[in-house]
Design an enzyme around this catalytic site. Sequence first.
Site, PDB file in Angstrom:
ATOM      1  N   GLN A  17      -1.784   1.599   1.624  1.00 17.40           N
ATOM      2  CA  GLN A  17      -2.676   0.572   1.072  1.00 17.40           C
ATOM      3  C   GLN A  17      -3.610   0.002   2.133  1.00 17.40           C
ATOM      4  OE1 GLN A  17      -0.887  -3.128  -0.184  1.00 17.40           O
ATOM      5  NE2 GLN A  17      -2.582  -3.635  -1.556  1.00 17.40           N
ATOM      6  N   TYR A 145      13.827  -5.281   4.797  1.00 20.10           N
ATOM      7  CA  TYR A 145      12.437  -5.224   5.264  1.00 20.10           C
ATOM      8  C   TYR A 145      12.139  -6.403   6.202  1.00 20.10           C
ATOM      9  CZ  TYR A 145       7.300  -5.409   4.797  1.00 20.10           C
ATOM     10  OH  TYR A 145       5.954  -5.467   5.024  1.00 20.10           O
TER      11      TYR A 145
HETATM   12  N1  SER Z   1       3.593  -7.164   0.505  1.00 15.57           N
HETATM   13  C1  SER Z   1       4.842  -6.945   1.166  1.00 15.57           C
HETATM   14  C2  SER Z   1       5.929  -6.714   0.221  1.00 15.57           C
HETATM   15  O1  SER Z   1       5.874  -7.249  -0.850  1.00 15.57           O
HETATM   16  C3  SER Z   1       5.179  -8.114   2.032  1.00 15.57           C
HETATM   17  O2  SER Z   1       4.831  -7.816   3.334  1.00 15.57           O
HETATM   18  O3  SER Z   1       6.856  -6.046   0.545  1.00 15.57           O
END
Ligand code: SER
Length: 314
Positions: A17, A145
């Site tokens: 993206q 994450y």
């Molecule tokens: N846009 C990302 C996510 O939703 C956040 O860094 O994982």
Amino acid sequence: MDVNKEEKVLIIGAGGQIGVELLEELNKLYGSSNVVAADVKQSPAFANNAFEVLDVLNKERLLEKVKKHQIKQVYLLAALLSATAEKNPLYAWQLNMQGLFNVLELAKEGHIQKVYWPSSIAVFGPTTPKQNTPQYTVMEPTTVYGISKLAGERWCEYYFLKHGIDVRSIRYPGLISYKSAPGGGTTDYAVHIFHEALKTKSYECFLSEDTALPMMYMPDAIRATIEIMHAPAEKIKIRGSYNLGGISFNPKQIANEIRKHIPDFKIAYKPDFRQQIADSWPQSIDDRETQTDWGWKNTYQLPQMVSSMLDNLK
Ligand code: SER
């Protein structure tokens, strides 16, 4: 802005993206012959650039490509995002961390001069103050994450302090774009909603109507990335990662804004596992250090972003 056109640039994860749009901008700044795209697969977005098939976990191949193209700057964008990472935590940890180590080690060995690595609002957690979340605060992320991004931030600063590596980083909010699709994030609803609004005039949202999150329109995010990478080194006082405030809104607010253009647009809410992720994140970000240190200013607000997204996707 301090652009050295002699320095060749490599974008790892160029098909993602952010990568697709960053590639376009770096082509304008450096000339496409000085920008190399790397990803696990080819994409039409790389038509003007040299392309290398690359898995960032393969350090030897990475070094080979860095040498082949005499790369000086690396933008490391390959990662698993929040929702996908929860489905495969150990692989996410390996990709997000080992990928970063491979690039930082090549910098330490003197093969690369400058590194860009994105962090995220996901570094914050449920114990962080949710409104106007400051740069320095409690950070106890509960997603794999977020844990990988927080650890990565600490490693970036470590490599700067111990080895003098010129590494720069931003904590992106949710990014909204029309040129390229997001993959596997919790904030992705704010992109899907536009596609569905134009196609079917309805959208089923995987977050509840009042889930506010920090967001940003991609042109601002790309500009921030270019600006931090081209600011004089002494202005980059934070070598972990900088807060970046953009827009803050919830699904109900973005739906209302879309209705100004598509009056019969309908939205329904069906929260899934991503609700819990969103609930652990801030709702808005205080980025005063970013503004002071390298002069950051966000431009798009919700109404301009919504009009621009709809115009461009039509
Ligand atoms: N846009 C990302 C996510 O939703 C956040 O860094 O994982």
